[in-house]
Scaffold this motif. Structure first.
Motif, PDB file in Angstrom:
ATOM      1  N   THR A 198       9.037   8.583   2.730  1.00  0.00           N
ATOM      2  CA  THR A 198       8.896   7.861   4.002  1.00  0.00           C
ATOM      3  C   THR A 198       8.725   6.363   3.775  1.00  0.00           C
ATOM      4  O   THR A 198       9.051   5.562   4.639  1.00  0.00           O
ATOM      5  CB  THR A 198       7.691   8.367   4.828  1.00  0.00           C
ATOM      6  N   LEU A 199       8.175   5.982   2.597  1.00  0.00           N
ATOM      7  CA  LEU A 199       7.854   4.567   2.381  1.00  0.00           C
ATOM      8  C   LEU A 199       9.073   3.763   1.923  1.00  0.00           C
ATOM      9  O   LEU A 199       9.155   2.572   2.177  1.00  0.00           O
ATOM     10  CB  LEU A 199       6.736   4.429   1.352  1.00  0.00           C
ATOM     11  N   VAL A 254       0.868  -1.177   0.000  1.00  0.00           N
ATOM     12  CA  VAL A 254       0.000   0.000   0.000  1.00  0.00           C
ATOM     13  C   VAL A 254       0.903   1.223   0.000  1.00  0.00           C
ATOM     14  O   VAL A 254       1.922   1.240   0.687  1.00  0.00           O
ATOM     15  CB  VAL A 254      -0.889  -0.006   1.271  1.00  0.00           C
ATOM     16  N   ARG A 255       0.550   2.248  -0.793  1.00  0.00           N
ATOM     17  CA  ARG A 255       1.409   3.427  -0.833  1.00  0.00           C
ATOM     18  C   ARG A 255       0.763   4.649  -0.177  1.00  0.00           C
ATOM     19  O   ARG A 255       1.020   5.787  -0.559  1.00  0.00           O
ATOM     20  CB  ARG A 255       1.845   3.720  -2.275  1.00  0.00           C
ATOM     21  N   THR A 256      -0.053   4.392   0.824  1.00  0.00           N
ATOM     22  CA  THR A 256      -0.628   5.470   1.635  1.00  0.00           C
ATOM     23  C   THR A 256       0.021   5.394   3.009  1.00  0.00           C
ATOM     24  O   THR A 256      -0.209   4.434   3.734  1.00  0.00           O
ATOM     25  CB  THR A 256      -2.151   5.291   1.771  1.00  0.00           C
ATOM     26  N   PRO A 257       0.854   6.394   3.373  1.00  0.00           N
ATOM     27  CA  PRO A 257       1.561   6.282   4.656  1.00  0.00           C
ATOM     28  C   PRO A 257       0.593   6.227   5.841  1.00  0.00           C
ATOM     29  O   PRO A 257      -0.420   6.936   5.858  1.00  0.00           O
ATOM     30  CB  PRO A 257       2.399   7.559   4.728  1.00  0.00           C
ATOM     31  N   VAL A 288       7.123  20.127   3.160  1.00  0.00           N
ATOM     32  CA  VAL A 288       7.769  18.809   3.086  1.00  0.00           C
ATOM     33  C   VAL A 288       7.036  17.991   2.034  1.00  0.00           C
ATOM     34  O   VAL A 288       5.803  17.907   2.057  1.00  0.00           O
ATOM     35  CB  VAL A 288       7.700  18.093   4.449  1.00  0.00           C
ATOM     36  N   HIS A 289       7.778  17.416   1.101  1.00  0.00           N
ATOM     37  CA  HIS A 289       7.160  16.610   0.044  1.00  0.00           C
ATOM     38  C   HIS A 289       7.471  15.144   0.299  1.00  0.00           C
ATOM     39  O   HIS A 289       8.635  14.735   0.229  1.00  0.00           O
ATOM     40  CB  HIS A 289       7.689  17.036  -1.329  1.00  0.00           C
ATOM     41  N   ASP A 290       6.443  14.373   0.644  1.00  0.00           N
ATOM     42  CA  ASP A 290       6.626  12.943   0.838  1.00  0.00           C
ATOM     43  C   ASP A 290       6.351  12.266  -0.507  1.00  0.00           C
ATOM     44  O   ASP A 290       5.231  12.274  -1.012  1.00  0.00           O
ATOM     45  CB  ASP A 290       5.687  12.419   1.941  1.00  0.00           C
ATOM     46  N   THR A 333       5.429   9.674  -2.182  1.00  0.00           N
ATOM     47  CA  THR A 333       4.793   8.398  -1.847  1.00  0.00           C
ATOM     48  C   THR A 333       4.437   7.535  -3.051  1.00  0.00           C
ATOM     49  O   THR A 333       4.144   6.358  -2.886  1.00  0.00           O
ATOM     50  CB  THR A 333       3.483   8.639  -1.066  1.00  0.00           C
ATOM     51  N   ALA A 334       4.397   8.107  -4.271  1.00  0.00           N
ATOM     52  CA  ALA A 334       3.837   7.305  -5.365  1.00  0.00           C
ATOM     53  C   ALA A 334       4.618   7.494  -6.666  1.00  0.00           C
ATOM     54  O   ALA A 334       5.787   7.158  -6.735  1.00  0.00           O
ATOM     55  CB  ALA A 334       2.352   7.602  -5.534  1.00  0.00           C
ATOM     56  N   LEU A 380       2.759  19.661   4.648  1.00  0.00           N
ATOM     57  CA  LEU A 380       3.288  18.410   4.125  1.00  0.00           C
ATOM     58  C   LEU A 380       2.441  18.021   2.929  1.00  0.00           C
ATOM     59  O   LEU A 380       1.209  18.109   2.987  1.00  0.00           O
ATOM     60  CB  LEU A 380       3.218  17.333   5.204  1.00  0.00           C
ATOM     61  N   GLU A 381       3.099  17.637   1.836  1.00  0.00           N
ATOM     62  CA  GLU A 381       2.357  17.241   0.645  1.00  0.00           C
ATOM     63  C   GLU A 381       2.714  15.806   0.292  1.00  0.00           C
ATOM     64  O   GLU A 381       3.890  15.428   0.338  1.00  0.00           O
ATOM     65  CB  GLU A 381       2.678  18.186  -0.520  1.00  0.00           C
ATOM     66  N   ALA A 382       1.693  15.020  -0.035  1.00  0.00           N
ATOM     67  CA  ALA A 382       1.926  13.619  -0.376  1.00  0.00           C
ATOM     68  C   ALA A 382       0.979  13.227  -1.495  1.00  0.00           C
ATOM     69  O   ALA A 382      -0.071  13.844  -1.683  1.00  0.00           O
ATOM     70  CB  ALA A 382       1.709  12.726   0.843  1.00  0.00           C
ATOM     71  N   GLU A 383       1.370  12.191  -2.241  1.00  0.00           N
ATOM     72  CA  GLU A 383       0.534  11.693  -3.340  1.00  0.00           C
ATOM     73  C   GLU A 383      -0.329  10.552  -2.813  1.00  0.00           C
ATOM     74  O   GLU A 383       0.191   9.573  -2.291  1.00  0.00           O
ATOM     75  CB  GLU A 383       1.419  11.162  -4.475  1.00  0.00           C
ATOM     76  N   TYR A 432      -3.684   7.998  -3.809  1.00  0.00           N
ATOM     77  CA  TYR A 432      -4.552   7.498  -4.877  1.00  0.00           C
ATOM     78  C   TYR A 432      -6.021   7.739  -4.529  1.00  0.00           C
ATOM     79  O   TYR A 432      -6.410   7.726  -3.351  1.00  0.00           O
ATOM     80  CB  TYR A 432      -4.304   6.009  -5.112  1.00  0.00           C
ATOM     81  N   TYR A 466       0.880   7.419   8.764  1.00  0.00           N
ATOM     82  CA  TYR A 466       0.768   8.634   9.577  1.00  0.00           C
ATOM     83  C   TYR A 466      -0.227   9.628   8.996  1.00  0.00           C
ATOM     84  O   TYR A 466      -0.608  10.577   9.667  1.00  0.00           O
ATOM     85  CB  TYR A 466       2.154   9.279   9.802  1.00  0.00           C
TER      86      TYR A 466
END
Lengths: 87, 213
Positions: free
Chosen positions: B119-120, A16-19, B168-170, B172-173, A75-78, A80, A21
């Motif tokens: 982080t992953l 799974v690529r959803t952290p 902060v840029h994680d 993740t994908a 904080l920015e994350a990708e 789905y 935290y």
């Protein structure tokens, strides 16, 4: 169009690529990307569904609460599409 | 002792202990890699030369590629706009293929500082920066950069002013991230090549800033 979103609190087994935290946290869509193949299927050599990928921006204060180093930082994350629900 | 092989309590001529040889047993995945590689060569799918050439190509990628992109963005406002709009396309213009992963370039300004972490695992724009440094892959960097990023940056020697927002840029994908550091003061007369020499790997990860001329 998504704007304010919450990351689902699922805890499925496997790739799974959803952290962790970020699960259950609320943020805002910064931009929309994709479609990309669902990594939860790609990881097992399955035919992958094309999914939108959202860059979601979270306030550090919304991620870490009172423990945030500086709540206004972001904080920015990708994430789905299937992991997000509208708020 | 049956022969005069030194034991490992001895010190080297420089007074340091000898480091133990790293010839422990192969891991499961190391054995798998060797088996698959040898089978593919035996069956004529690939050759040892092709494998070596690919490793050389991977090793040839290095932060100078990313630095050239940043310097171009500093001197060419139209390129900067294209880079921020579509990182992959702008890099391809300069002859740098970013591969199947898409690139997002993020710019540091007087008000915003960006830093990248995965982080992953250890996602990193390898085509522009080469192999990631060991610390980038460490659990400490990966977990602390989302939790206490300002403290992490201060350990790299970068104290962010209170008025600057940290982003902060994680990674993740599917995207990879390149930080475009701010152009240092006093560089108006420098050539694009001289500017590129100021752009460090750490500045493009966001744990540092560009060097002063």
């Amino acid at each position: 169009m998504l704007d304010k979103v919450r990351v689902r609190t699922w805890a499925p087994p496997g790739h799974v690529r959803t952290p962790s935290y970020l699960r259950g946290k609320i943020g805002e869509v910064e931009r929309t990307l994709g479609p990309f193949g669902n990594p939860e299927q790609l990881a097992y050599g399955l035919r992958a569904d094309p999914l939108a990928l959202y860059r979601v921006r979270f306030r550090m204060g919304d991620v870490w609460g009172a423990d945030a180093e500086r709540p206004e930082d972001v904080l920015e994350a990708e994430i789905y599409a299937h992991w997000l629900e509208p708020v | 002792m049956p022969h005069d092989h030194h034991d490992h309590d001895e010190l080297s001529p420089s007074g340091h202990p000898y480091r133990a040889d790293q010839d422990g047993p192969l891991s499961y995945w190391q054995v798998m890699e060797i088996a698959v590689r040898e089978l593919m060569i035996e069956k004529g799918v690939t050759t040892a030369e092709a494998v070596s050439a690919q490793i050389e190509a991977m090793d040839a990628r290095n932060p100078a590629h990313g630095a050239a992109v940043v310097a171009r963005a500093w001197v060419d406002p139209a390129f900067r706009a294209r880079l921020l709009a579509d990182g992959s396309a702008a890099c391809a213009e300069m002859g740098f293929d970013v591969g199947p992963m898409r690139l997002i370039a993020i710019e540091n300004t007087a008000d915003v500082h960006n830093v990248v972490v995965c982080t992953l695992c250890s996602c990193y724009p390898r085509n522009l920066l080469g192999l990631p440094p060991d610390w980038y892959k460490s659990r400490a960097y990966r977990s602390r950069t989302v939790r206490e990023p300002r403290k992490v940056l201060s350990e790299f020697g970068l104290e962010l002013p209170a008025g600057v927002t940290l982003r902060v840029h994680d990674s993740t994908a599917d995207m990879r991230y390149l930080v475009v550091p701010a152009r240092p003061e006093g560089t108006a007369d420098l050539s694009e090549a001289d500017l590129a020499a100021l752009v460090t790997r750490d500045a493009m990860i966001g744990v540092g800033v560009a060097k002063a001329p």
